[in-house]
Design an enzyme around this catalytic site. Sequence first.
Site: not given
Ligand code: KIV
Length: 262
Positions: A43-44, A111, A180, A82
């Site tokens: 979700d980044s 995730k 994290e 995510d």
């Molecule tokens: O959303 C993402 O990219 C993440 C990573 C930072 C692990 O959760």
Amino acid sequence: MQKISVSSIRKKKGKEKITMITAYDALMAKIFDGEVEVILVGDSLAMSFGGYKDTLSINMDNMLYHTMAVKRGVQHSLIVADMPFGSYNSPKQALKNATKLYQQGGADAIKLEGGLERLKHIQLLTQSGIAVMAHIGLKPQFVRAEGGYKIQGKDDVQISTLKQEVEAFNQVGVFAIVLEGVKSEVAAKLTKISDVPIIGIGSGKEVDGQVLVWSDAFGFFEEFQPRFVRRYLEGRKLLKQAIQEFAADIKNGYFPSDQESY
Ligand code: KIV
């Protein structure tokens, strides 16, 4: 090269470091495919792709679109999608949305961020045949509630909470845990007590694997650079040079040449 499975990731624990990077589209996913074991549709993408200031503003439709795009570019790596903010507030809602990421998105696993308050959610998912990667420690989806990104594992209460989460999530059958922003010595201890791989980001090197956001690792995201990011490419600079050259060639009449014309 075979498709990487969830069980092959689990088996790497204690034998081989696990490599993971984010991707949000087919173009990048195709380049990364097979070079890392896991591709995370994180979700980044809200920040590095969508220009939002944190990860809270994207929804299931956005995640589905990007997961489907990544899926089209990947043959070998394991695709983890995510669950976005607000998509797993109850176990029932988590199951409904994780099922969408599986059925429509083509994800191999999902995730989700959270601590023991998400235990029932994770249990329902694993019992329903969905492979779950938990995300503990610094949880970016809590940035507004916590008023910033805070390194974890700094005192006994935090350490004990992390330990309980690792133990409980192992018991309900997650196949891996993202850890994290946790102090290195704490991350090392958590890695020892976990039967499933601990994949670190900003949590030192004594973990079972590492993940980075691709636009951080390759120098495309310059708004800020956390200390844990190593830059493997000056992507933005290179692309800036290329776009300037392209524009200058058009202005000066150097592009296209006779060979580039019919
Ligand atoms: O959303 C993402 O990219 C993440 C990573 C930072 C692990 O959760």
